[in-house]
Enzyme design. Structure first.
Site, PDB file in Angstrom:
ATOM      1  N   GLN A 358       0.834  -1.208   0.000  1.00  0.00           N
ATOM      2  CA  GLN A 358       0.000   0.000   0.000  1.00  0.00           C
ATOM      3  C   GLN A 358       0.870   1.259   0.000  1.00  0.00           C
ATOM      4  OE1 GLN A 358      -0.271  -2.546   2.191  1.00  0.00           O
ATOM      5  NE2 GLN A 358      -2.405  -2.907   2.794  1.00  0.00           N
ATOM      6  N   GLN A 380      -0.009  -0.440  -5.782  1.00  0.00           N
ATOM      7  CA  GLN A 380      -1.140  -0.812  -4.931  1.00  0.00           C
ATOM      8  C   GLN A 380      -1.675   0.433  -4.216  1.00  0.00           C
ATOM      9  OE1 GLN A 380      -0.481  -4.176  -2.374  1.00  0.00           O
ATOM     10  NE2 GLN A 380      -2.316  -3.823  -1.164  1.00  0.00           N
ATOM     11  N   ASP A 381      -3.000   0.618  -4.293  1.00  0.00           N
ATOM     12  CA  ASP A 381      -3.681   1.721  -3.587  1.00  0.00           C
ATOM     13  C   ASP A 381      -3.217   3.106  -4.078  1.00  0.00           C
ATOM     14  OD1 ASP A 381      -4.832  -0.308  -2.185  1.00  0.00           O
ATOM     15  OD2 ASP A 381      -4.153   0.325  -0.217  1.00  0.00           O
ATOM     16  N   ASP A 402      -6.114  -2.937  -6.302  1.00  0.00           N
ATOM     17  CA  ASP A 402      -7.070  -2.004  -5.659  1.00  0.00           C
ATOM     18  C   ASP A 402      -6.679  -0.551  -5.880  1.00  0.00           C
ATOM     19  OD1 ASP A 402      -8.052  -4.414  -4.630  1.00  0.00           O
ATOM     20  OD2 ASP A 402      -6.994  -4.166  -2.726  1.00  0.00           O
ATOM     21  N   ARG A 470     -13.140  -5.472  -6.697  1.00  0.00           N
ATOM     22  CA  ARG A 470     -13.459  -6.453  -5.669  1.00  0.00           C
ATOM     23  C   ARG A 470     -13.983  -5.716  -4.440  1.00  0.00           C
ATOM     24  NH1 ARG A 470      -8.182  -8.841  -2.613  1.00  0.00           N
ATOM     25  NH2 ARG A 470      -6.917  -6.951  -2.452  1.00  0.00           N
TER      26      ARG A 470
END
Length: 567
Positions: A358, A380-381, A402, A470
């Protein structure tokens, strides 16, 4: 750590909401009937049963309850701050624990601010129109989101603090959930929106709105000169004031020391505090360059309008990540909480890389915020659309796992979403929406966008499975409408987060998408997945989902209010 009275924390926010319902309804309801609209009806009934507010004087009762709610919210914020500011207690905490408590204090402070805003705006309102109803619901949704973000940060810290605070925070979170349910259903907000959409003159637009000249003129003036030396016969920024964007003041940031500031942080600090919409925008023009700084636009810095020299020319970059000891919430290179923030022609970047997990490029929890022709780069993120109402137009977003996540009411329009190559054995998810309550007015709406692979993934497309999204939280809500979906998307379209959790309660929708990845014949069979019709899709347009037509015109950023008519 000494905590405020849990009983007070539990019932005082509800007093405020119940009073608010009395203010907005000519007919009283029994607690049993009112509580059917909440996710915790038993808790709701037990709490409402101890009150007997009189509908004959709801206004004074509402004023009293708001005052008491604020008093207790401030106590909670001060309790957390006490731990952070006393050296003896701080010395017992790890860096990650301190970061988690910092997150919680910031978020509780925002909750105090939101309650103050609700109270003052209801007091000043002559009637409850659509805009005020939407704002109240948005702020209450944000309060619930802030509570859950505090939970997430404490969980990341992996310490005893999380268990110590879990019960009081959980109790208050359930109460905010009850409050949110009572408000949204008592005001019959869905009916209001349906009536509003039927009267819209812009439900369907043949083409996106053209770029408006005043914004472009402002940008041209900034780039031609610094507005310190203006050529004879040319218009200055002051002369542009009444031509679309209301300008309060303009400052210039460059790395050469020849302009007003050398850092963006200093320019933001110079901006006025708590300015009103009628005061105009504080323009910060950031000249081309790489700005290695961690920028925060706090809640009291409102009406900031950030203009750069273009994607990959004005770049704000950092490398904070969870693996290096930051919480996800505070790993962002750029974070904005101030209302009505606008950014144009800027790149926001986090260079931590896929191995650091993250690592946020931009975190946004600013109501009525707008990003136009910007790029967000990470893995990520990448983009944390944390809370409240947001709009993104003609932006580029790059990431892996994500990489668009959070619990705002966020609309992406005419944007390019690029999946990068992740680490081995990782799966890409374009979105991870975090709605925790069915009554929150939040979700991610991706409209007229392009979903495809970034160059590094396109060269090795078979190495990675990619999905549209998701469910980060139980009531996750994301829709893709009238967008191009490339061949990188798995035929099933969507990915589970944790077994079957949320698959029946989420809302995922697709409408009139096209491209090799848009075939829905093999999509997931979840109860929460929907092939939407036009009527359902209209709920997720700028006009209906964020009431953007009431605030986006002030930015001069182009937008489509409704669905496009596809030939």
């Amino acid at each position: 750590m000494n905590s405020p009275s849990i009983s007070l924390l539990l019932f005082l926010p509800l007093i405020f909401i119940f009073s608010f319902l009395q203010l907005t309804s000519s007919q009283s309801q029994s607690p049993s009937l009112a509580c059917k609209s909440t996710t915790y009806p038993k808790l709701c009934r037990s709490l409402l049963s101890i009150f007997n507010p009189s509908p004959s004087n709801p206004y004074n009762y509402g004023k009293f309850s708001i005052k008491q709610s604020l008093k207790q919210a401030q106590k909670l914020s001060k309790t957390i701050k006490h731990t952070l500011t006393h050296q003896k207690q701080r010395s017992k905490l790890t860096h990650l624990e301190l970061g988690a408590l910092e997150d919680c204090w910031q978020l509780m402070d925002l909750n105090v601010d939101y309650l103050q805003s609700i109270g003052s705006e209801l007091k000043a309102a002559e009637s409850l129109g659509d805009e005020l109803v939407d704002r109240v619901t948005s702020l209450l949704s944000g309060i619930v989101t802030n509570q859950h973000t505090c939970f997430d940060s404490l969980a990341e810290s992996k310490s005893g603090i999380a268990s110590a605070l879990y019960e009081p925070l959980s109790n208050v979170t359930q109460l905010y959930s009850v409050s949110l349910g009572l408000v949204t259903h008592a005001l019959d907000r869905n009916l209001k929106k349906n009536k509003r959409s039927k009267g819209s003159k812009n439900r369907f637009l043949k083409n996106p709105n053209p770029v408006r000249e005043p914004l472009e003129t402002l940008i041209k003036v900034l780039r031609k000169r610094s507005c310190i030396k203006c050529h004879q016969g040319e218009r200055t920024l002051d002369e542009l004031e009444n031509q679309g964007i209301l300008v309060n003041q303009t400052v210039i940031v460059s790395q050469h020391g020849t302009d007003n500031f050398t850092t963006i942080e200093d320019a933001i600090a110079f901006a006025p505090n708590n300015s009103m919409p009628e005061d105009g925008y504080f323009i910060i023009y950031v000249k081309e360059g790489y700005y290695e700084e961690y920028v925060v636009v706090p809640k009291y810095k409102k009406n900031i309008f950030l203009i750069g020299d273009g994607i990959n020319r004005t770049v704000i970059t950092g490398n904070h990540s969870v693996l290096d000891g930051w919480t996800t919430y505070n790993s962002s290179t750029f974070a904005v909480s101030g209302e009505r923030f606008v950014a144009v022609d800027v790149t926001f970047r986090n260079t931590a890389g896929p191995a650091k997990h993250q690592a946020v490029a931009l975190r946004n929890n600013a109501d009525l915020s707008t990003f136009y022709r910007c790029s967000f780069e990470g893995y990520q993120d990448t983009l944390y659309v944390h809370s409240l109402r947001q709009f993104y137009r003609e932006c580029d977003i790059y990431g892996t796992v994500d990489f668009i996540f959070g619990n705002a009411a966020a609309v992406f329009q005419s944007c390019n979403l690029y999946a990068r190559k992740p680490m081995a054995n990782q799966k890409n998810a374009f979105t991870a929406q975090g709605r925790t309550e069915p009554n929150q007015n939040t979700g991610i709406s991706i409209h007229n966008c392009t979903i495809q692979a970034a160059p590094d993934l396109a060269m090795d497309l078979n190495s990675t499975l990619s999905y549209l999204g998701r469910p980060w939280k139980e009531y996750s809500r994301t829709v893709y409408m009238q967008s191009y979906i490339g061949n990188l998307i798995s035929p099933v379209g969507w990915l589970e987060w944790n077994g079957t959790v949320g698959l029946d309660t989420l809302y995922y929708g697709e409408f009139q998408n096209f491209g090799p990845g848009a075939n829905t014949s093999r999509r997931v069979k979840w109860q929460g997945y929907n092939l939407m019709n036009a009527s359902q899709a209209l709920n997720f347009t700028v006009y209906n989902f964020t009431m953007g037509d009431t605030w986006l015109p002030n930015t001069d950023v182009p937008f489509s209010g409704g669905l496009l008519v596809l030939n």
